[in-house]
Design a protein around this motif. Sequence first.
Motif, mmCIF file in Angstrom:
data_model
loop_
_atom_site.group_PDB
_atom_site.id
_atom_site.type_symbol
_atom_site.label_atom_id
_atom_site.label_comp_id
_atom_site.label_asym_id
_atom_site.label_seq_id
_atom_site.Cartn_x
_atom_site.Cartn_y
_atom_site.Cartn_z
ATOM 1 N N TYR A 13 0.840 -1.203 0.000
ATOM 2 C CA TYR A 13 0.000 0.000 0.000
ATOM 3 C C TYR A 13 0.870 1.246 0.000
ATOM 4 C CZ TYR A 13 1.181 0.536 4.946
ATOM 5 O OH TYR A 13 1.875 0.706 6.121
ATOM 6 N N PHE A 24 -8.630 4.221 -2.534
ATOM 7 C CA PHE A 24 -8.872 3.993 -3.951
ATOM 8 C C PHE A 24 -8.660 2.512 -4.253
ATOM 9 C CE2 PHE A 24 -8.455 8.523 -4.025
ATOM 10 C CZ PHE A 24 -9.243 8.938 -5.092
ATOM 11 N N SER A 26 -8.463 -0.232 -7.318
ATOM 12 C CA SER A 26 -8.245 -0.287 -8.760
ATOM 13 C C SER A 26 -8.986 -1.440 -9.402
ATOM 14 C CB SER A 26 -6.741 -0.403 -9.055
ATOM 15 O OG SER A 26 -6.210 -1.529 -8.392
ATOM 16 N N ALA A 32 -1.727 -0.196 -7.425
ATOM 17 C CA ALA A 32 -1.901 1.090 -6.758
ATOM 18 C C ALA A 32 -1.576 2.255 -7.683
ATOM 19 C CB ALA A 32 -1.002 1.154 -5.524
ATOM 20 N N HIS A 34 -2.414 2.890 -10.566
ATOM 21 C CA HIS A 34 -3.522 3.406 -11.376
ATOM 22 C C HIS A 34 -3.927 4.813 -10.932
ATOM 23 C CE1 HIS A 34 -5.354 -0.722 -12.771
ATOM 24 N NE2 HIS A 34 -4.045 -0.687 -12.899
ATOM 25 N N PHE A 35 -3.765 5.098 -9.652
ATOM 26 C CA PHE A 35 -4.279 6.352 -9.098
ATOM 27 C C PHE A 35 -3.177 7.301 -8.646
ATOM 28 C CE2 PHE A 35 -7.834 3.361 -8.430
ATOM 29 C CZ PHE A 35 -8.811 4.047 -9.117
ATOM 30 N N ASP A 36 -1.954 7.130 -9.133
ATOM 31 C CA ASP A 36 -0.853 7.973 -8.668
ATOM 32 C C ASP A 36 -1.146 9.457 -8.822
ATOM 33 O OD1 ASP A 36 0.803 6.002 -7.717
ATOM 34 O OD2 ASP A 36 2.112 5.936 -9.479
ATOM 35 N N ALA A 39 -4.142 10.610 -6.655
ATOM 36 C CA ALA A 39 -3.765 10.614 -5.239
ATOM 37 C C ALA A 39 -2.889 11.819 -4.908
ATOM 38 C CB ALA A 39 -3.048 9.318 -4.890
ATOM 39 N N THR A 50 -3.740 3.974 -1.503
ATOM 40 C CA THR A 50 -3.841 3.140 -2.701
ATOM 41 C C THR A 50 -3.124 1.829 -2.397
ATOM 42 O OG1 THR A 50 -1.826 4.116 -3.635
ATOM 43 C CG2 THR A 50 -3.931 5.111 -4.268
ATOM 44 N N TYR A 51 -3.504 0.769 -3.095
ATOM 45 C CA TYR A 51 -2.875 -0.526 -2.799
ATOM 46 C C TYR A 51 -2.952 -1.442 -4.011
ATOM 47 C CZ TYR A 51 -7.565 -2.663 -2.124
ATOM 48 O OH TYR A 51 -8.855 -3.131 -2.302
ATOM 49 N N ASP A 52 -2.053 -2.422 -4.014
ATOM 50 C CA ASP A 52 -2.084 -3.474 -5.026
ATOM 51 C C ASP A 52 -2.996 -4.578 -4.508
ATOM 52 O OD1 ASP A 52 -0.128 -1.990 -6.320
ATOM 53 O OD2 ASP A 52 1.516 -3.361 -5.829
ATOM 54 N N GLN A 246 -8.649 8.651 -14.650
ATOM 55 C CA GLN A 246 -7.531 8.817 -13.728
ATOM 56 C C GLN A 246 -6.195 8.847 -14.466
ATOM 57 O OE1 GLN A 246 -9.677 6.251 -13.745
ATOM 58 N NE2 GLN A 246 -8.683 4.273 -13.326
#
Length: 265
Positions: A13, A24, A26, A32, A34-36, A39, A50-52, A246
């Motif tokens: 995360y 968020f 994905s 994670a 995807h939303f850099d 975020a 965010t997390y994988d 995004q």
Amino acid sequence: MPSIGVNGTDIYYELRGTGPSVLFISGATGDAGHFDRVADLLADEFTVVTYDRRGNSRSPRPSGWEATSVPEQADDAAALLTALALAPAAVFGNSYGAITALDLLIRHPGVVRGALLHEITLFSVLENPGEAEAVVAPVVEAGMAAGGPQTAAEHFIRFAAGDDNWDRLDPDLRRRMASNGETLFGIEMGTFESYRPDDARLAGITTPAQVLVGQESPDYFHEAAAWLAARLGVEVVQTPGAHTPQWDRPEELVRTIRPLLRALS
């Protein structure tokens, strides 16, 4: 790289910012990253997580893990928020992530302050449930024939998000996303799309929720969004672009969702 044990697996995360917490979730390829950009933009006002998702990118595939379910994915998200002491949080889910966020509303309302369900893949409710599959299947098959799961993952994301979006992504993110092809096609795809909560469970949701869909997205996303919004008693909110704003319209997406997140705070 921060990771934490969650439900028998390690979840990678990232945390940004300070303020009310926002998680968020994905969609396909589960990274994670995807939303850099989103975020980063929201970190001035919110604590953004965010997390994988399990078995994707830097969250290792658990030993013997051969199947998943929407409840398993939602359990991971709930446990992550609890372990980080960030519950209740606002949740933004995109695509498969929106399915997960919906299950959080149903089964883990205590960890969710409110949810934004964006481009939900609730294809089980469509008048023609096979419509989306009929479009996607040839793309995946061509990718598999050309180079196996990694190539198929690239073909799928190019189809869902557009060639320009794929080409603009950070090379390390593209590499991680492609490496998740085995998880996407061997474990996830088909599981999320078949999810369908009954009307009674949807009627029992008391946590604030909003349904969002891209202005330029295919009709089946609009149909699924309208079906869900009617049962939640809300209006559908239009977001800029198509399935993955995004990536190509992060500033516009943030302008759309920031007031919604503020309202949930």
